[in-house]
Design a protein around this motif. Structure first.
Motif, PDB file in Angstrom:
ATOM      1  N   ASP A   1       0.854  -1.189   0.000  1.00  0.00           N
ATOM      2  CA  ASP A   1       0.000   0.000   0.000  1.00  0.00           C
ATOM      3  C   ASP A   1       0.895   1.246   0.000  1.00  0.00           C
ATOM      4  O   ASP A   1       1.187   1.821   1.051  1.00  0.00           O
ATOM      5  CB  ASP A   1      -0.927  -0.013   1.221  1.00  0.00           C
ATOM      6  N   ALA A   2       1.342   1.642  -1.187  1.00  0.00           N
ATOM      7  CA  ALA A   2       2.267   2.771  -1.316  1.00  0.00           C
ATOM      8  C   ALA A   2       1.678   4.056  -0.745  1.00  0.00           C
ATOM      9  O   ALA A   2       2.401   4.858  -0.147  1.00  0.00           O
ATOM     10  CB  ALA A   2       2.671   2.967  -2.776  1.00  0.00           C
ATOM     11  N   GLU A   3       0.386   4.267  -0.893  1.00  0.00           N
ATOM     12  CA  GLU A   3      -0.238   5.497  -0.373  1.00  0.00           C
ATOM     13  C   GLU A   3      -0.135   5.578   1.138  1.00  0.00           C
ATOM     14  O   GLU A   3       0.168   6.632   1.694  1.00  0.00           O
ATOM     15  CB  GLU A   3      -1.698   5.608  -0.832  1.00  0.00           C
ATOM     16  N   ALA A   4      -0.363   4.473   1.827  1.00  0.00           N
ATOM     17  CA  ALA A   4      -0.264   4.456   3.290  1.00  0.00           C
ATOM     18  C   ALA A   4       1.180   4.711   3.724  1.00  0.00           C
ATOM     19  O   ALA A   4       1.423   5.457   4.683  1.00  0.00           O
ATOM     20  CB  ALA A   4      -0.765   3.127   3.847  1.00  0.00           C
ATOM     21  N   VAL A   5       2.132   4.121   3.018  1.00  0.00           N
ATOM     22  CA  VAL A   5       3.539   4.327   3.353  1.00  0.00           C
ATOM     23  C   VAL A   5       3.904   5.792   3.136  1.00  0.00           C
ATOM     24  O   VAL A   5       4.583   6.407   3.965  1.00  0.00           O
ATOM     25  CB  VAL A   5       4.453   3.392   2.529  1.00  0.00           C
ATOM     26  N   LYS A   6       3.453   6.379   2.034  1.00  0.00           N
ATOM     27  CA  LYS A   6       3.734   7.796   1.739  1.00  0.00           C
ATOM     28  C   LYS A   6       3.193   8.704   2.837  1.00  0.00           C
ATOM     29  O   LYS A   6       3.845   9.669   3.237  1.00  0.00           O
ATOM     30  CB  LYS A   6       3.120   8.205   0.396  1.00  0.00           C
ATOM     31  N   LYS A   7       1.993   8.408   3.322  1.00  0.00           N
ATOM     32  CA  LYS A   7       1.387   9.240   4.376  1.00  0.00           C
ATOM     33  C   LYS A   7       2.174   9.179   5.677  1.00  0.00           C
ATOM     34  O   LYS A   7       2.274  10.158   6.403  1.00  0.00           O
ATOM     35  CB  LYS A   7      -0.063   8.809   4.624  1.00  0.00           C
ATOM     36  N   ALA A   8       2.754   8.027   5.975  1.00  0.00           N
ATOM     37  CA  ALA A   8       3.505   7.848   7.226  1.00  0.00           C
ATOM     38  C   ALA A   8       4.968   8.283   7.097  1.00  0.00           C
ATOM     39  O   ALA A   8       5.657   8.411   8.107  1.00  0.00           O
ATOM     40  CB  ALA A   8       3.441   6.381   7.646  1.00  0.00           C
ATOM     41  N   TYR A   9       5.405   8.544   5.892  1.00  0.00           N
ATOM     42  CA  TYR A   9       6.817   8.830   5.617  1.00  0.00           C
ATOM     43  C   TYR A   9       7.265  10.161   6.202  1.00  0.00           C
ATOM     44  O   TYR A   9       6.620  11.181   6.021  1.00  0.00           O
ATOM     45  CB  TYR A   9       7.041   8.811   4.101  1.00  0.00           C
ATOM     46  N   LYS A  10       8.399  10.123   6.896  1.00  0.00           N
ATOM     47  CA  LYS A  10       9.049  11.328   7.417  1.00  0.00           C
ATOM     48  C   LYS A  10      10.485  11.313   6.902  1.00  0.00           C
ATOM     49  O   LYS A  10      11.297  10.485   7.337  1.00  0.00           O
ATOM     50  CB  LYS A  10       9.026  11.339   8.945  1.00  0.00           C
ATOM     51  N   PRO A  11      10.818  12.208   5.949  1.00  0.00           N
ATOM     52  CA  PRO A  11      12.162  12.206   5.366  1.00  0.00           C
ATOM     53  C   PRO A  11      13.249  12.403   6.418  1.00  0.00           C
ATOM     54  O   PRO A  11      13.080  13.153   7.375  1.00  0.00           O
ATOM     55  CB  PRO A  11      12.147  13.386   4.399  1.00  0.00           C
ATOM     56  N   THR A  12      14.371  11.718   6.242  1.00  0.00           N
ATOM     57  CA  THR A  12      15.496  11.885   7.162  1.00  0.00           C
ATOM     58  C   THR A  12      16.334  13.112   6.816  1.00  0.00           C
ATOM     59  O   THR A  12      17.051  13.614   7.669  1.00  0.00           O
ATOM     60  CB  THR A  12      16.411  10.644   7.161  1.00  0.00           C
TER      61      THR A  12
ATOM     62  N   VAL B   1      12.323   9.733  -0.556  1.00  0.00           N
ATOM     63  CA  VAL B   1      11.999   8.424  -1.096  1.00  0.00           C
ATOM     64  C   VAL B   1      10.679   8.520  -1.852  1.00  0.00           C
ATOM     65  O   VAL B   1       9.711   9.090  -1.355  1.00  0.00           O
ATOM     66  CB  VAL B   1      11.876   7.368   0.027  1.00  0.00           C
ATOM     67  N   ILE B   2      10.665   7.966  -3.046  1.00  0.00           N
ATOM     68  CA  ILE B   2       9.428   7.801  -3.803  1.00  0.00           C
ATOM     69  C   ILE B   2       9.068   6.328  -3.672  1.00  0.00           C
ATOM     70  O   ILE B   2       9.767   5.452  -4.184  1.00  0.00           O
ATOM     71  CB  ILE B   2       9.608   8.184  -5.300  1.00  0.00           C
ATOM     72  N   TYR B   3       8.005   6.065  -2.936  1.00  0.00           N
ATOM     73  CA  TYR B   3       7.583   4.696  -2.676  1.00  0.00           C
ATOM     74  C   TYR B   3       6.735   4.175  -3.824  1.00  0.00           C
ATOM     75  O   TYR B   3       5.908   4.887  -4.367  1.00  0.00           O
ATOM     76  CB  TYR B   3       6.784   4.618  -1.369  1.00  0.00           C
ATOM     77  N   ALA B   4       6.967   2.924  -4.170  1.00  0.00           N
ATOM     78  CA  ALA B   4       6.199   2.253  -5.210  1.00  0.00           C
ATOM     79  C   ALA B   4       5.854   0.859  -4.715  1.00  0.00           C
ATOM     80  O   ALA B   4       6.633   0.238  -3.987  1.00  0.00           O
ATOM     81  CB  ALA B   4       7.003   2.169  -6.500  1.00  0.00           C
ATOM     82  N   GLU B   5       4.683   0.392  -5.101  1.00  0.00           N
ATOM     83  CA  GLU B   5       4.257  -0.934  -4.673  1.00  0.00           C
ATOM     84  C   GLU B   5       5.117  -2.009  -5.322  1.00  0.00           C
ATOM     85  O   GLU B   5       5.678  -1.821  -6.398  1.00  0.00           O
ATOM     86  CB  GLU B   5       2.777  -1.133  -4.982  1.00  0.00           C
ATOM     87  N   GLY B   6       5.245  -3.119  -4.622  1.00  0.00           N
ATOM     88  CA  GLY B   6       6.047  -4.231  -5.103  1.00  0.00           C
ATOM     89  C   GLY B   6       7.332  -4.356  -4.303  1.00  0.00           C
ATOM     90  O   GLY B   6       7.523  -3.682  -3.294  1.00  0.00           O
ATOM     91  N   SER B   7       8.208  -5.198  -4.792  1.00  0.00           N
ATOM     92  CA  SER B   7       9.478  -5.460  -4.114  1.00  0.00           C
ATOM     93  C   SER B   7      10.605  -4.668  -4.758  1.00  0.00           C
ATOM     94  O   SER B   7      10.789  -4.747  -5.974  1.00  0.00           O
ATOM     95  CB  SER B   7       9.814  -6.946  -4.174  1.00  0.00           C
ATOM     96  N   PHE B   8      11.321  -3.926  -3.946  1.00  0.00           N
ATOM     97  CA  PHE B   8      12.510  -3.175  -4.376  1.00  0.00           C
ATOM     98  C   PHE B   8      12.202  -2.196  -5.506  1.00  0.00           C
ATOM     99  O   PHE B   8      13.031  -1.980  -6.393  1.00  0.00           O
ATOM    100  CB  PHE B   8      13.638  -4.139  -4.780  1.00  0.00           C
TER     101      PHE B   8
END
Length: 185
Positions: free
Chosen positions: A13-24, A31-38
């Motif tokens: 769920d890339a959208e959920a990860v994006k919402k929780a993301y806090k850049p370091t 980070v640009i999150y995309a669904e799937g592996s790697f």
């Protein structure tokens, strides 16, 4: 910056990860999150000129050799503990990861939103998880296993860390070590 940093290998769920993301490193890269592996990637948050130091790498911790670690000497690996763990490989890298100065440096001009990639064998003698390369570069190496398995001539096209340079010099100008044969069943 967190003392430990978890990289999700498979994102459902890339959208959920994006919402929780806090850049370091806000304002430098994200980070640009995309669904799937790697499938996720690290991109520039602003324009960089060739030879710019994008960031001084801090907050690392020693760790075992594994796919998220970076080799910093003959026998030491570190975890980056930041969004830098999302630096993908390319045979035409946009950045160099200088583990002697602990800096990420632009190899060429990079536009905002451009991918930040480095040549993994520049710091890795023997990869924990070798993989086929599909970067599409004109001189793609096709298989990324570490500097040990690449011809010295190929390695000469890239920035390489001092420990890799030493290991290449010890090996001499001969061709790379042949990759291990896969077991047949």
């Amino acid at each position: 910056m967190p003392s430990t940093y978890t990289k999700e290998d498979t994102i459902t769920d890339a959208e959920a990860v994006k919402k929780a993301y806090k850049p370091t490193h806000p304002g430098l890269f994200e980070v640009i999150y995309a669904e799937g592996s790697f499938n996720s990637e690290l991109v520039a948050s602003k324009d960089y000129k060739k030879d710019d130091v994008i960031v001084v790498v801090e907050g690392t911790t020693p760790g075992p050799k594994k796919y998220t670690s970076v080799q910093v000497s003959r026998d030491l690996h570190i975890e980056l503990n930041s969004d830098l763990v999302f630096l993908n490989h390319s045979c035409d890298p946009s950045v160099s990861l200088d583990t002697d100065k602990m800096q990420l440096i632009a190899n060429r001009d990079i536009k905002k939103g451009g991918p930040l990639t480095f040549f993994y064998p520049s710091s890795e003698w023997e990869m924990d998880q070798p993989f086929p390369c599909w970067c599409g570069a004109e001189k793609c190496c096709k298989s990324i296993q570490g500097a040990k398995y690449l011809p010295t001539e190929t390695m000469g096209r890239y920035y390489v860390t001092s420990h890799i340079r030493e290991l290449l010099n010890e090996r001499g100008p001969e061709a790379a070590v042949a990759p291990p044969k896969k077991a047949t069943q």
